[in-house]
Design an enzyme around this catalytic site. Structure first.
Site, PDB file in Angstrom:
ATOM      1  CD  GLN A 138      -0.869  -1.023   3.726  1.00 43.72           C
ATOM      2  OE1 GLN A 138      -2.092  -0.958   3.629  1.00 43.72           O
ATOM      3  NE2 GLN A 138      -0.240  -1.590   4.782  1.00 43.72           N
ATOM      4  CG  HIS A 145      -5.688   3.324  19.100  1.00 43.22           C
ATOM      5  ND1 HIS A 145      -5.104   4.342  18.559  1.00 43.22           N
ATOM      6  CD2 HIS A 145      -5.675   2.306  18.082  1.00 43.22           C
ATOM      7  CE1 HIS A 145      -4.705   4.107  17.467  1.00 43.22           C
ATOM      8  NE2 HIS A 145      -4.983   2.749  17.006  1.00 43.22           N
ATOM      9  CG  ASP A 167      -1.697   3.019  14.792  1.00 46.01           C
ATOM     10  OD1 ASP A 167      -1.834   2.599  15.929  1.00 46.01           O
ATOM     11  OD2 ASP A 167      -2.676   2.808  13.954  1.00 46.01           O
ATOM     12  CD  GLU A 188       0.773  -3.918  10.169  1.00 43.13           C
ATOM     13  OE1 GLU A 188      -0.386  -3.620  10.844  1.00 43.13           O
ATOM     14  OE2 GLU A 188       0.688  -3.782   8.923  1.00 43.13           O
ATOM     15  N   GLY A 204      -2.025 -11.631   8.906  1.00 43.79           N
ATOM     16  CA  GLY A 204      -2.785 -12.001   9.656  1.00 43.79           C
ATOM     17  C   GLY A 204      -3.662 -13.289   9.417  1.00 43.79           C
ATOM     18  CG  ASP A 209      -6.125  -1.361  14.962  1.00 41.03           C
ATOM     19  OD1 ASP A 209      -6.949  -0.795  14.316  1.00 41.03           O
ATOM     20  OD2 ASP A 209      -4.943  -0.679  15.647  1.00 41.03           O
ATOM     21  N   GLY A 210      -7.579  -3.636  11.983  1.00 39.28           N
ATOM     22  CA  GLY A 210      -7.334  -3.506  10.337  1.00 39.28           C
ATOM     23  C   GLY A 210      -7.856  -2.219   9.772  1.00 39.28           C
ATOM     24  CG  ASP A 254     -11.956   1.238   5.637  1.00 40.08           C
ATOM     25  OD1 ASP A 254     -12.478   0.846   6.501  1.00 40.08           O
ATOM     26  OD2 ASP A 254     -11.641   2.405   4.996  1.00 40.08           O
ATOM     27  N   PRO A 279      -5.031  -4.848   1.141  1.00 40.89           N
ATOM     28  CG  PRO A 279      -3.012  -3.851   2.304  1.00 40.89           C
ATOM     29  CD  PRO A 279      -4.006  -3.759   1.267  1.00 40.89           C
TER      30      PRO A 279
HETATM   31  N1  SPD Z   1     -11.808   3.560   7.783  1.00 40.17           N
HETATM   32  C1  SPD Z   1     -10.625   3.269   8.475  1.00 40.17           C
HETATM   33  C2  SPD Z   1     -10.635   2.344   9.252  1.00 40.17           C
HETATM   34  C3  SPD Z   1      -9.449   1.975   9.930  1.00 40.17           C
HETATM   35  C4  SPD Z   1      -9.409   1.291  11.271  1.00 40.17           C
HETATM   36  N2  SPD Z   1      -8.180   0.818  11.781  1.00 40.17           N
HETATM   37  C5  SPD Z   1      -7.221   2.075  12.040  1.00 40.17           C
HETATM   38  C6  SPD Z   1      -6.025   1.780  12.458  1.00 40.17           C
HETATM   39  C7  SPD Z   1      -5.447   2.469  13.676  1.00 40.17           C
HETATM   40  N3  SPD Z   1      -4.917   1.552  14.709  1.00 40.17           N
END
Ligand code: SPD
Length: 279
Positions: free
Chosen positions: A31, A62, A86, A106, A138, A156-157, A159, A163
């Protein structure tokens, strides 16, 4: 004319931030990664142009991903995070002294490296010895890992495009179920019902089929636009409303958004969603 970054949701909706300066731009095998300073929210991360997080609003997201699971799961010794490059999710998990080991899987090492350098205020726990970062997809990890079951799994992905697409599929959720201990909790971000109604419903319904119980909960994340954001709490046996008192009392002084009242209110279902999920 000042520079703006717009996330375009569809041909009717976009959300823009005014950019003060660009800090990092890179193309990984997965990406396009950008970090810029926005006037409203400070340093901001986008992946393929989609807002992921910002210094100014990351705690809404978070804290809501992490704490409902962590204040209710009977055990919180072993935690698996999928995504979370992050470092904000790991930071919140590691606030609990009961946590012995966190595995964070990750896919994109360039995201981790860029965030370590340009978003140090979000990932403040990288040096915690309880955290192990594994650079791997993952989807493959939950299918193949030979690990003792985890007490809590957090997804914590991004959309369901690019990927992260596989992180919304039934196979992936089965993999999570395989790695979760019977009294464990799986929590994940489950998109905006306003903009992605079908995706949201499909996540909740699929999780109900696999885990037996899946409760969406609600909040807002300013940079995700469209007002309402959701997470979902899936489990075979835990009641998300049974908050462990001494645990929430220890974490409340450390959070900016999450607290007992927010937790209880977040699980209230808007009427149209309640009706749809009862059908
Ligand atoms: N539309 C974006 C959704 C993203 C969700 N995860 C964000 C990662 C933050 N740690």
């Amino acid at each position: 004319m000042a520079d703006w970054h717009d996330e375009v949701f569809n041909d009717r909706v976009r959300f823009g931030l005014k950019i003060r300066r660009s800090l990092y731009s890179g193309q990984s095998p997965y990406q396009k990664i950008d970090i810029f300073e926005s006037e409203q929210f400070g340093r901001t991360l986008t992946l393929d142009g989609i807002y992921m997080t910002s210094e100014g609003d990351e705690y809404f997201y978070h804290e809501m991903l992490v704490h409902p699971a962590m204040t209710t799961a009977p055990l919180i010794r072993r935690i698996l995070i999928i995504g979370g490059g992050d470092g904000g999710t790991a930071r919140e998990v590691l606030r609990y002294s009961e946590v012995e080991r966190v595995v964070m899987v990750e896919i994109d090492s360039m995201v981790v490296e860029a965030c370590k350098e340009y978003l140090p205020s979000i990932g403040t726990a990288w040096d915690d010895p309880r955290l192990e970062v594994v650079i791997q997809d993952g989807v493959a990890y939950v299918k193949e890992a030979q690990e003792e079951p985890f007490d809590v799994i957090l997804l914590d992905g991004s959309d369901p495009v690019g990927p992260a697409e596989g992180l919304f599929g039934e196979d992936f959720y089965h993999g999570c179920e395989r790695l979760l201990q019977p009294e464990g909790v799986f929590a994940l971000q489950s998109e905006s019902p306003v903009l992605f109604w079908d995706v949201f419903l499909s996540i909740v319904r699929t999780l109900r089929k696999i885990f037996g119980r899946a409760d969406p909960y609600f909040g807002s994340v300013p940079i995700y636009g469209a007002g309402m954001w959701t997470w979902t709490y899936a489990t075979r046996s835990v009641d998300p409303m049974m908050i462990i008192g001494e645990r929430i009392e220890r974490v409340e002084p450390l959070t900016r958004y999450y607290n007992r009242e927010i937790h209880e209110a977040a699980f209230a279902l808007p009427t149209e969603i309640k009706k749809e999920l009862e059908r």
